[in-house]
Design a protein around this motif. Structure first.
Motif, PDB file in Angstrom:
ATOM      1  N   UNK A 153       0.811  -1.223   0.000  1.00  0.00           N
ATOM      2  CA  UNK A 153       0.000   0.000   0.000  1.00  0.00           C
ATOM      3  C   UNK A 153       0.844   1.272   0.000  1.00  0.00           C
ATOM      4  N   UNK A 154       0.368   2.263  -0.748  1.00  0.00           N
ATOM      5  CA  UNK A 154       0.901   3.627  -0.665  1.00  0.00           C
ATOM      6  C   UNK A 154       0.026   4.482   0.239  1.00  0.00           C
ATOM      7  N   UNK A 155      -1.232   4.133   0.331  1.00  0.00           N
ATOM      8  CA  UNK A 155      -2.184   4.754   1.235  1.00  0.00           C
ATOM      9  C   UNK A 155      -2.982   3.645   1.903  1.00  0.00           C
ATOM     10  N   UNK A 156      -3.202   3.778   3.214  1.00  0.00           N
ATOM     11  CA  UNK A 156      -4.023   2.820   3.955  1.00  0.00           C
ATOM     12  C   UNK A 156      -5.182   3.573   4.590  1.00  0.00           C
ATOM     13  N   UNK A 157      -6.392   3.098   4.344  1.00  0.00           N
ATOM     14  CA  UNK A 157      -7.582   3.691   4.932  1.00  0.00           C
ATOM     15  C   UNK A 157      -8.213   2.682   5.885  1.00  0.00           C
ATOM     16  N   UNK A 158      -8.303   3.029   7.156  1.00  0.00           N
ATOM     17  CA  UNK A 158      -8.922   2.152   8.144  1.00  0.00           C
ATOM     18  C   UNK A 158     -10.419   2.455   8.191  1.00  0.00           C
ATOM     19  N   UNK A 168      -8.456  -0.383  20.267  1.00  0.00           N
ATOM     20  CA  UNK A 168      -8.312  -1.388  19.212  1.00  0.00           C
ATOM     21  C   UNK A 168      -7.817  -0.743  17.919  1.00  0.00           C
ATOM     22  N   UNK A 169      -8.329   0.455  17.616  1.00  0.00           N
ATOM     23  CA  UNK A 169      -7.862   1.178  16.439  1.00  0.00           C
ATOM     24  C   UNK A 169      -6.386   1.520  16.585  1.00  0.00           C
ATOM     25  N   UNK A 170      -5.995   1.957  17.774  1.00  0.00           N
ATOM     26  CA  UNK A 170      -4.592   2.324  18.019  1.00  0.00           C
ATOM     27  C   UNK A 170      -3.677   1.122  17.847  1.00  0.00           C
ATOM     28  N   UNK A 171      -4.089  -0.045  18.368  1.00  0.00           N
ATOM     29  CA  UNK A 171      -3.273  -1.251  18.223  1.00  0.00           C
ATOM     30  C   UNK A 171      -3.153  -1.656  16.763  1.00  0.00           C
ATOM     31  N   UNK A 175       0.228  -1.843  14.335  1.00  0.00           N
ATOM     32  CA  UNK A 175       0.573  -3.040  13.564  1.00  0.00           C
ATOM     33  C   UNK A 175       0.779  -2.697  12.096  1.00  0.00           C
ATOM     34  N   UNK A 176      -0.081  -1.853  11.547  1.00  0.00           N
ATOM     35  CA  UNK A 176       0.031  -1.462  10.147  1.00  0.00           C
ATOM     36  C   UNK A 176       1.318  -0.679   9.893  1.00  0.00           C
ATOM     37  N   UNK A 177       1.657   0.219  10.822  1.00  0.00           N
ATOM     38  CA  UNK A 177       2.900   0.986  10.683  1.00  0.00           C
ATOM     39  C   UNK A 177       4.109   0.059  10.703  1.00  0.00           C
ATOM     40  N   UNK A 178       4.065  -0.945  11.556  1.00  0.00           N
ATOM     41  CA  UNK A 178       5.167  -1.907  11.622  1.00  0.00           C
ATOM     42  C   UNK A 178       5.275  -2.696  10.326  1.00  0.00           C
ATOM     43  N   UNK A 179       4.133  -3.042   9.720  1.00  0.00           N
ATOM     44  CA  UNK A 179       4.133  -3.805   8.488  1.00  0.00           C
ATOM     45  C   UNK A 179       4.542  -2.960   7.292  1.00  0.00           C
ATOM     46  N   UNK A 180       4.136  -1.677   7.302  1.00  0.00           N
ATOM     47  CA  UNK A 180       4.410  -0.805   6.158  1.00  0.00           C
ATOM     48  C   UNK A 180       4.618   0.623   6.670  1.00  0.00           C
ATOM     49  N   UNK A 181       5.843   0.972   7.048  1.00  0.00           N
ATOM     50  CA  UNK A 181       6.088   2.302   7.623  1.00  0.00           C
ATOM     51  C   UNK A 181       6.033   3.444   6.619  1.00  0.00           C
ATOM     52  N   UNK A 182       6.040   3.130   5.313  1.00  0.00           N
ATOM     53  CA  UNK A 182       6.080   4.203   4.309  1.00  0.00           C
ATOM     54  C   UNK A 182       4.691   4.673   3.879  1.00  0.00           C
ATOM     55  N   UNK A 183       3.655   3.907   4.220  1.00  0.00           N
ATOM     56  CA  UNK A 183       2.302   4.263   3.767  1.00  0.00           C
ATOM     57  C   UNK A 183       1.650   5.257   4.723  1.00  0.00           C
ATOM     58  N   UNK A 185      -1.419   6.639   6.661  1.00  0.00           N
ATOM     59  CA  UNK A 185      -2.596   5.957   7.193  1.00  0.00           C
ATOM     60  C   UNK A 185      -3.646   6.994   7.600  1.00  0.00           C
ATOM     61  N   UNK A 186      -4.877   6.776   7.178  1.00  0.00           N
ATOM     62  CA  UNK A 186      -5.986   7.646   7.549  1.00  0.00           C
ATOM     63  C   UNK A 186      -7.203   6.769   7.827  1.00  0.00           C
ATOM     64  N   UNK A 187      -8.286   7.397   8.287  1.00  0.00           N
ATOM     65  CA  UNK A 187      -9.534   6.677   8.527  1.00  0.00           C
ATOM     66  C   UNK A 187     -10.570   7.098   7.497  1.00  0.00           C
ATOM     67  N   UNK A 188     -11.451   6.176   7.155  1.00  0.00           N
ATOM     68  CA  UNK A 188     -12.518   6.462   6.191  1.00  0.00           C
ATOM     69  C   UNK A 188     -13.812   5.859   6.716  1.00  0.00           C
TER      70      UNK A 188
END
Length: 329
Positions: A153-158, A168-171, A175-183, A185-188
């Motif tokens: 992903x280049x952009x991740x939307x939760x 739960x969102x914070x956890x 996890x997502x940052x650890x998996x892909x630190x370059x993307x 992340x925002x909420x939708x």
């Protein structure tokens, strides 16, 4: 002619891709968009769920796995779209590819670097991945495809943050940052996302991908989850709203863990609009869709995707939801 930007919209089953795509198609952003959508199973549903006003070019592929059709259908469709654009018979500025929730995005992205004709006309702008806050922890544990969708992903939307706790969102975010630190992340929520964060962002970085996937340009093999199957329920007679609500409500309580995704349109007696049903495991919701047009064939169509699904129980129960049918005791 400048290259046509392409956005790959991915995310696991039920993460909200079609909801976001509908939002993009309805918003007055000035972009003319051609949509290519792929679905798992014998029949497509998303084309019925998308809001269309005649200005969009929507192409459907439903032969099961976009990975397997990349060298065939996807390349062919992209070629046909470019030819129509060049001849002036079709007007669009960009392409959005909505992948099936079971797709590894790597083979889709590969197309824009290894196929000569595609390279000459298209630019991979970004891979946007939707992540379901409610079900992602389990999906990321169990499914290789879900991990790949986040990793590329280049952009991740939760999405669906309203049905889980802030912790739960914070956890999940950690996890997502650890998996892909370059993307980024925002909420939708309910498909609401800033268009400027999704289109024309030039987010795809081939160098970064090659660092995590050195064989990205040469390895065309991918894994299939053969335990997952799908089937479709079709019915041309109108359904009774109370019966189908009661039946599906009971089904998801008993078999919800096996139903990875279910969605479709219902022809309900006395209602002149499509009723759009969508669900993931035990989360189920419905809303009104497009109105049935005069003279249009009205048909209910529901697709179910999951593991060890009670197919016969579902088909028999849905058949008894036909309005006026006598239910067996």
């Amino acid at each position: 002619m400048s290259l046509i930007p392409v956005t790959i919209l991915t995310g696991f089953l039920g993460s909200g891709k079609t909801t976001l795509l509908n939002r993009i198609l309805k918003e007055q952003h000035g972009h003319r968009i051609a949509v290519i959508e792929n679905e798992f199973g014998e029949a497509g549903i998303d084309n019925d769920l998308l809001v269309q006003d005649g200005d969009e070019q929507i192409v459907e592929m439903n032969n099961g796995c976009i990975c397997c059709t990349v060298r065939g259908d996807l390349v062919r469709i992209l070629g046909e779209l470019h030819a129509k654009k060049s001849s002036g018979t079709l007007h669009f500025d960009r392409v959005i590819i909505e992948t099936t929730g079971l797709a590894d995005p790597a083979p889709v992205a590969q197309t824009f670097f290894v196929d000569e004709d595609i390279v000459q006309h298209y630019l991979l702008d970004a891979i946007v991945t939707m992540v379901d806050a409610k079900h992602a922890p389990q999906q990321l544990d169990e499914h290789h495809e879900a991990q790949e969708q986040v990793g590329f992903a280049d952009r991740i939307l939760i999405t669906k943050t309203d049905v889980v706790t802030p912790s739960e969102v914070a956890r999940l975010r950690q996890r997502l940052v650890k998996m892909n630190p370059r993307a980024k992340i925002a909420e939708a929520q309910h498909g609401v996302a800033a268009i400027n964060d999704l289109l024309d962002i030039r987010g795809f970085n081939l160098g970064a991908i090659l660092e995590i996937e050195p064989d990205f340009l040469t390895d065309v093999d991918h894994e299939h989850d053969d335990d997952v199957s799908s089937f479709v329920f079709r019915e041309s007679r109108p359904l009774d709203m109370v019966r189908i609500e009661d039946f599906l409500g009971s089904i998801v309580q008993v078999y919800g863990t096996q139903l990875m995704r279910y969605k479709g349109v219902l022809n309900i007696l006395g209602i002149n609009k499509r009723v759009v049903l969508q669900g993931v495991h035990m989360l189920m919701g419905s809303d009104y869709g497009n109105a049935w047009k005069p003279g249009e064939t009205r048909e209910s169509k529901l697709v179910f995707i999951g593991r060890d699904m009670p197919k016969e129980v579902l088909l028999k129960g849905l058949a008894q939801c036909v309005a006026g049918e006598v239910q067996s005791v």
